[in-house]
Every structure is written in structure tokens, then in C-alpha cells.
Motif scaffolding. Structure first.
Motif, PDB file in Angstrom:
ATOM      1  N   ALA A  65       6.981  -0.461  12.368  1.00 30.50           N
ATOM      2  CA  ALA A  65       6.794  -1.510  13.372  1.00 30.50           C
ATOM      3  C   ALA A  65       5.436  -2.200  13.256  1.00 30.50           C
ATOM      4  O   ALA A  65       5.320  -3.381  13.553  1.00 30.50           O
ATOM      5  N   ASN A  66       4.415  -1.489  12.821  1.00 33.72           N
ATOM      6  CA  ASN A  66       3.082  -2.086  12.691  1.00 33.72           C
ATOM      7  C   ASN A  66       2.791  -2.630  11.302  1.00 33.72           C
ATOM      8  O   ASN A  66       2.005  -3.561  11.154  1.00 33.72           O
ATOM      9  N   LEU A  67       3.383  -2.040  10.267  1.00 35.40           N
ATOM     10  CA  LEU A  67       3.031  -2.383   8.889  1.00 35.40           C
ATOM     11  C   LEU A  67       4.049  -3.267   8.182  1.00 35.40           C
ATOM     12  O   LEU A  67       3.748  -3.830   7.138  1.00 35.40           O
ATOM     13  N   GLY A  68       5.271  -3.369   8.681  1.00 38.22           N
ATOM     14  CA  GLY A  68       6.329  -4.086   7.966  1.00 38.22           C
ATOM     15  C   GLY A  68       6.928  -3.185   6.912  1.00 38.22           C
ATOM     16  O   GLY A  68       7.190  -2.005   7.161  1.00 38.22           O
ATOM     17  N   ALA A  69       7.132  -3.713   5.713  1.00 38.80           N
ATOM     18  CA  ALA A  69       7.731  -2.931   4.625  1.00 38.80           C
ATOM     19  C   ALA A  69       6.781  -1.819   4.199  1.00 38.80           C
ATOM     20  O   ALA A  69       5.574  -2.033   4.076  1.00 38.80           O
ATOM     21  N   VAL A  70       7.347  -0.634   4.003  1.00 36.16           N
ATOM     22  CA  VAL A  70       6.536   0.514   3.585  1.00 36.16           C
ATOM     23  C   VAL A  70       7.255   1.321   2.519  1.00 36.16           C
ATOM     24  O   VAL A  70       8.469   1.217   2.341  1.00 36.16           O
ATOM     25  N   ILE A  71       6.457   2.137   1.830  1.00 32.61           N
ATOM     26  CA  ILE A  71       6.963   3.100   0.870  1.00 32.61           C
ATOM     27  C   ILE A  71       6.347   4.442   1.211  1.00 32.61           C
ATOM     28  O   ILE A  71       5.174   4.513   1.590  1.00 32.61           O
ATOM     29  N   TRP A  72       7.147   5.494   1.168  1.00 30.38           N
ATOM     30  CA  TRP A  72       6.648   6.850   1.366  1.00 30.38           C
ATOM     31  C   TRP A  72       6.738   7.568   0.027  1.00 30.38           C
ATOM     32  O   TRP A  72       7.824   7.721  -0.529  1.00 30.38           O
ATOM     33  N   ILE A  73       5.602   7.985  -0.487  1.00 32.33           N
ATOM     34  CA  ILE A  73       5.534   8.760  -1.718  1.00 32.33           C
ATOM     35  C   ILE A  73       4.996  10.136  -1.345  1.00 32.33           C
ATOM     36  O   ILE A  73       3.904  10.244  -0.783  1.00 32.33           O
ATOM     37  N   ASP A  74       5.765  11.168  -1.634  1.00 33.95           N
ATOM     38  CA  ASP A  74       5.406  12.538  -1.239  1.00 33.95           C
ATOM     39  C   ASP A  74       5.086  12.624   0.249  1.00 33.95           C
ATOM     40  O   ASP A  74       4.178  13.349   0.660  1.00 33.95           O
ATOM     41  N   GLY A  75       5.785  11.847   1.068  1.00 36.72           N
ATOM     42  CA  GLY A  75       5.606  11.883   2.508  1.00 36.72           C
ATOM     43  C   GLY A  75       4.469  11.038   3.047  1.00 36.72           C
ATOM     44  O   GLY A  75       4.301  10.925   4.250  1.00 36.72           O
ATOM     45  N   ASP A  76       3.658  10.429   2.166  1.00 30.78           N
ATOM     46  CA  ASP A  76       2.555   9.564   2.607  1.00 30.78           C
ATOM     47  C   ASP A  76       3.030   8.124   2.690  1.00 30.78           C
ATOM     48  O   ASP A  76       3.589   7.595   1.730  1.00 30.78           O
ATOM     49  N   GLU A  77       2.785   7.481   3.822  1.00 35.72           N
ATOM     50  CA  GLU A  77       3.227   6.107   4.060  1.00 35.72           C
ATOM     51  C   GLU A  77       2.190   5.097   3.555  1.00 35.72           C
ATOM     52  O   GLU A  77       1.010   5.222   3.842  1.00 35.72           O
ATOM     53  N   GLN A  78       2.669   4.104   2.796  1.00 36.80           N
ATOM     54  CA  GLN A  78       1.809   3.029   2.297  1.00 36.80           C
ATOM     55  C   GLN A  78       2.500   1.692   2.560  1.00 36.80           C
ATOM     56  O   GLN A  78       3.703   1.562   2.326  1.00 36.80           O
ATOM     57  N   PRO A  79       1.745   0.670   3.018  1.00 38.00           N
ATOM     58  CA  PRO A  79       2.365  -0.641   3.251  1.00 38.00           C
ATOM     59  C   PRO A  79       2.670  -1.361   1.947  1.00 38.00           C
ATOM     60  O   PRO A  79       1.968  -1.188   0.947  1.00 38.00           O
ATOM     61  N   LEU A  80       3.722  -2.159   1.956  1.00 35.89           N
ATOM     62  CA  LEU A  80       4.045  -3.063   0.845  1.00 35.89           C
ATOM     63  C   LEU A  80       3.675  -4.472   1.305  1.00 35.89           C
ATOM     64  O   LEU A  80       3.951  -4.847   2.436  1.00 35.89           O
TER      65      LEU A  80
END
Length: 168
Positions: free
Chosen positions: A110-125
Motif C-alpha cells: 500500500a505504501n510502496l506500490g510494486a514490490v519484490i520479496w527476495i528471501d522474505g525481504d521486501e524491496q520496491p520496484l
């Protein structure tokens, strides 16, 4: 299975995923997975008593969402199911939409838009437009070759298909 069943994805190995929905004294959604030959079983939520939905699967991984209801507010989480059990993924109202054979998950926050989780860590796209509305960008496809796909709004607010090349 009681109630209605919805299937949303199938892996190359023939595992199907989705959810059941029952309405009675209380509304209930329960993530399911299985094969045509062996039948469908329910997937455990990250917390007992959660409603859950499985949306996508690849290899040994399944992703979706779970909502714990009944308190002062509903607590939602993106979930990645592994053979060892469910893992709640971090984020603000996160929504997991796709997973690849390596367990990399894409979706939205909801705050970042598109995201990717690698090994459980969330990163914005990144969105097409800097500072754009986080609801205008979401990732819905994860491939095994480090590419994610989805949509993002351009400077005029039109939704456009996008791909992201992800490297570590």
C-alpha cells in the motif's frame, strides 16, 4: 470441500492452488492446494484462525494472502507457503501475486506500490513516474530469469505494461 472453490493457478508439476469460500454463521476463506489425482487440502494460515487465499504457485512455493479477523481491525499479510509451512511477508497491506521456482515473490504494498520479496525481504520496484501513486503500480508476474512484469501509470495517468529486470 464445503462451499465454493476457486482455482487460480497450476504448476508445471500439476499442483493447483486457490481457495474455498463458505458463508454461514461466519464468512470463511481457506487457501487450498493439491492435484487432480490426490485431491485438494487446506493450507495452514500464518496464524490460527486466519482467512487465506492462494493465488499463484511455482515449484515448491505457493503465494497469496491471509487476513486475521475479529479484532479491532483486520490484519492482512502476504504469505509464501513452503514445504516447511507458511511465512508471512513484511509490508503495509502487502499482496503477493506471483512466485517463481526459486521462491522470489512479487506483488504490491500500500505504501510502496510494486514490490519484490527476495528471501522474505521486501524491496520496491520503480514506477514509470517518480512520486506517482503507489496504487498505480503493481507486479503480477515473476519469472525464473530475474524478470518481473506488471503495470504502472505513466505521466498522464494511463496504465502501461512494464517489466523489471532484477539483479542482486
Amino acid at each position: 470441500m464445503a462451499g465454493s472453490a476457486y482455482l487460480t493457478d497450476v504448476t508445471q508439476q500439476g499442483t493447483v492452488v486457490g481457495w474455498t469460500e463458505t458463508v454461514g454463521d461466519e464468512f470463511r476463506q481457506q487457501a487450498i492446494a493439491g492435484t487432480v489425482r490426490n485431491g485438494l487440502t487446506t493450507l495452514p494460515g500464518p496464524v490460527a484462525g486466519t482467512n487465506s487465499v492462494a493465488r499463484a504457485a511455482a515449484g515448491r512455493y505457493i503465494v497469496g494472502s491471509a487476513v486475521l479477523t475479529g479484532g479491532s481491525e483486520d490484519l492482512a499479510s502476504a504469505v509464501r507457503w513452503e514445504p516447511t509451512g507458511p511465512q508471512a511477508l513484511p509490508g503495509t497491506q502487502p499482496d503477493a501475486r506471483a512466485v517463481n521456482d526459486l521462491g522470489t515473490v512479487v506483488g504490491s504494498d500500500a505504501n510502496l506500490g510494486a514490490v519484490i520479496w527476495i528471501d522474505g525481504d521486501e524491496q520496491p520496484l520503480p514506477a514509470l513516474t517518480a512520486g506517482g501513486d503507489s496504487f498505480s503500480t503493481s507486479a503480477t508476474v515473476a519469472t525464473n530469469n530475474n524478470t518481473a512484469a506488471g503495470v504502472s501509470a505513466d505521466a498522464q495517468g494511463r496504465t502501461r505494461p512494464v517489466t523489471w529486470s532484477c539483479t542482486s
